[in-house]
Design a protein around this motif. Sequence first.
Motif, PDB file in Angstrom:
ATOM      1  N   HIS A 263     -14.634  11.016  49.347  1.00  0.00           N
ATOM      2  CA  HIS A 263     -15.432  11.047  48.225  1.00  0.00           C
ATOM      3  C   HIS A 263     -15.071   9.795  47.959  1.00  0.00           C
ATOM      4  CE1 HIS A 263     -13.795   9.183  44.356  1.00  0.00           C
ATOM      5  NE2 HIS A 263     -13.517  10.375  43.856  1.00  0.00           N
ATOM      6  N   ALA A 264     -15.977   8.916  47.480  1.00  0.00           N
ATOM      7  CA  ALA A 264     -16.563   7.034  47.586  1.00  0.00           C
ATOM      8  C   ALA A 264     -15.280   6.575  48.004  1.00  0.00           C
ATOM      9  CB  ALA A 264     -17.039   6.938  46.413  1.00  0.00           C
ATOM     10  N   ILE A 265     -14.034   6.607  47.314  1.00  0.00           N
ATOM     11  CA  ILE A 265     -13.168   5.410  47.207  1.00  0.00           C
ATOM     12  C   ILE A 265     -12.374   5.837  48.576  1.00  0.00           C
ATOM     13  CG2 ILE A 265     -10.503   5.493  46.360  1.00  0.00           C
ATOM     14  CD1 ILE A 265     -11.990   5.445  43.485  1.00  0.00           C
ATOM     15  N   THR A 266     -11.758   7.173  48.922  1.00  0.00           N
ATOM     16  CA  THR A 266     -11.821   7.223  50.392  1.00  0.00           C
ATOM     17  C   THR A 266     -13.130   6.801  51.575  1.00  0.00           C
ATOM     18  OG1 THR A 266     -11.452   9.459  49.308  1.00  0.00           O
ATOM     19  CG2 THR A 266     -10.395   8.481  52.112  1.00  0.00           C
ATOM     20  N   ASP A 267     -13.677   6.661  51.409  1.00  0.00           N
ATOM     21  CA  ASP A 267     -15.114   6.675  52.297  1.00  0.00           C
ATOM     22  C   ASP A 267     -14.706   4.579  52.009  1.00  0.00           C
ATOM     23  OD1 ASP A 267     -15.496   8.626  52.930  1.00  0.00           O
ATOM     24  OD2 ASP A 267     -17.388   8.510  51.747  1.00  0.00           O
ATOM     25  N   GLU A 268     -14.542   3.802  51.084  1.00  0.00           N
ATOM     26  CA  GLU A 268     -15.021   2.659  50.846  1.00  0.00           C
ATOM     27  C   GLU A 268     -13.339   1.715  51.710  1.00  0.00           C
ATOM     28  OE1 GLU A 268     -15.749   0.732  46.728  1.00  0.00           O
ATOM     29  OE2 GLU A 268     -13.974  -0.857  48.221  1.00  0.00           O
ATOM     30  N   ALA A 269     -12.139   2.589  51.416  1.00  0.00           N
ATOM     31  CA  ALA A 269     -10.918   2.459  51.383  1.00  0.00           C
ATOM     32  C   ALA A 269     -11.023   2.409  53.087  1.00  0.00           C
ATOM     33  CB  ALA A 269      -9.947   3.455  51.327  1.00  0.00           C
ATOM     34  N   ALA A 270     -11.702   3.476  53.823  1.00  0.00           N
ATOM     35  CA  ALA A 270     -11.640   3.907  55.207  1.00  0.00           C
ATOM     36  C   ALA A 270     -12.148   2.675  55.249  1.00  0.00           C
ATOM     37  CB  ALA A 270     -11.902   4.653  55.741  1.00  0.00           C
ATOM     38  N   GLU A 271     -12.994   2.120  54.327  1.00  0.00           N
ATOM     39  CA  GLU A 271     -14.419   0.790  54.609  1.00  0.00           C
ATOM     40  C   GLU A 271     -13.253  -0.299  55.750  1.00  0.00           C
ATOM     41  OE1 GLU A 271     -17.910   0.038  54.015  1.00  0.00           O
ATOM     42  OE2 GLU A 271     -18.622   2.157  53.906  1.00  0.00           O
ATOM     43  N   THR A 272     -12.792  -0.263  54.725  1.00  0.00           N
ATOM     44  CA  THR A 272     -11.907  -1.634  54.445  1.00  0.00           C
ATOM     45  C   THR A 272     -10.868  -2.053  55.540  1.00  0.00           C
ATOM     46  OG1 THR A 272     -12.682  -1.373  51.827  1.00  0.00           O
ATOM     47  CG2 THR A 272     -10.210  -3.377  52.443  1.00  0.00           C
ATOM     48  N   LEU A 273     -10.179  -0.669  55.687  1.00  0.00           N
ATOM     49  CA  LEU A 273      -9.344  -0.290  56.281  1.00  0.00           C
ATOM     50  C   LEU A 273      -9.915  -1.437  58.312  1.00  0.00           C
ATOM     51  CD1 LEU A 273      -6.961   1.965  55.654  1.00  0.00           C
ATOM     52  CD2 LEU A 273      -6.252   0.109  56.166  1.00  0.00           C
ATOM     53  N   ALA A 274     -11.172  -0.373  58.120  1.00  0.00           N
ATOM     54  CA  ALA A 274     -12.094  -0.747  58.960  1.00  0.00           C
ATOM     55  C   ALA A 274     -12.007  -2.769  59.774  1.00  0.00           C
ATOM     56  CB  ALA A 274     -13.041   0.245  59.332  1.00  0.00           C
ATOM     57  N   ASP A 275     -12.353  -3.056  58.007  1.00  0.00           N
ATOM     58  CA  ASP A 275     -12.105  -4.385  58.031  1.00  0.00           C
ATOM     59  C   ASP A 275     -11.534  -4.806  58.245  1.00  0.00           C
ATOM     60  OD1 ASP A 275     -15.423  -4.605  57.370  1.00  0.00           O
ATOM     61  OD2 ASP A 275     -14.795  -5.192  55.151  1.00  0.00           O
ATOM     62  N   VAL A 276     -10.144  -4.743  58.071  1.00  0.00           N
ATOM     63  CA  VAL A 276      -8.888  -5.754  58.402  1.00  0.00           C
ATOM     64  C   VAL A 276      -8.292  -5.117  59.897  1.00  0.00           C
ATOM     65  CG1 VAL A 276      -8.712  -5.757  56.375  1.00  0.00           C
ATOM     66  CG2 VAL A 276      -7.207  -4.291  57.553  1.00  0.00           C
ATOM     67  N   GLY A 277      -9.278  -4.334  60.769  1.00  0.00           N
ATOM     68  CA  GLY A 277      -8.951  -3.881  61.963  1.00  0.00           C
ATOM     69  C   GLY A 277      -8.128  -2.876  62.565  1.00  0.00           C
TER      70      GLY A 277
END
Length: 259
Positions: free
Chosen positions: A129-143
Amino acid sequence: MSQANESYLLDVQGVSKHFSGLQALSDVNLQVPEGSVHAIIGPNGAGKSTLLNVLIGLIEADQGTVRFDGRELRGIKPHDIIQRGIARVFQTPQIFPALSLLENVSIAALAKRDGQFSVRVRESLGRGHAITDEAAETLADVGLGEHLDEPAQSLSRGDKRRLELAVCLAAHPKLLLLDEPTAGMSRHDTNRTVELLGRIAERGMTKIVIEHDMHVVFSLAEQITVLAQGRVIASGRPEDVRGDPRVVEAYLGGGREEQ
Ligand code: ADP
Ligand code: MG
């Protein structure tokens, strides 16, 4: 003395707040242009957290005006202020300990999208889902990209703060308020957080950061406001504020310095 100006994302004019006899804020002015990073510093008890509480609508000011994105915030409820685009990272992390990192961040993104809050993210969203994908990206962003499915409670203190930052970023705020984002962190975690906040700054998100670590303040901030006993005693560029005798006096002569 600056005048109200539509070009500021945030324009605080003459804000005062007292708590039963204690004047926590006196006639505070603060102007923050869009895309800038503004630090608020000052001794313990200076009123820094109270000022953020006024901005986020948790505390109503006795006097003064707060304009955000061209609109007055007075009387607006905290939830609606979040919807208008202000997010705050608290001094103590606000997360759901038993839920996974991915769920914590997805909940925030859903709440922003739907204006509703549900912890049943597993049922409403699946992977892909787009929201889950973006959440995963944001988490990657913060390490934290390696820990998506771990429960939030398993994280170290520094990582919990990074998770909380990801939760705030998921709501795509126009203005991010950070109340001592490196409090209690090791030097290593502090440096990682400064690096992360610098990266967010590059994306143009406006930030106000309360910070006692001067290394952090001078690495990040373009403007600094110094509060002491509820009053703005200095405001300006870091290089101008650093040597201001009133600032030196507030730290050395006045209240106790934090930590
Ligand atoms: P800072 O964040 O700069 O350390 P605060 O804004 O937390 O300072 O507090 C400013 C002053 O207001 C302090 O003296 C504090 O004890 C007082 N204060 C803060 N919140 C409250 C409250 N809800 N009720 C009464 N006093 C408060
Ligand atoms: Mg505080």
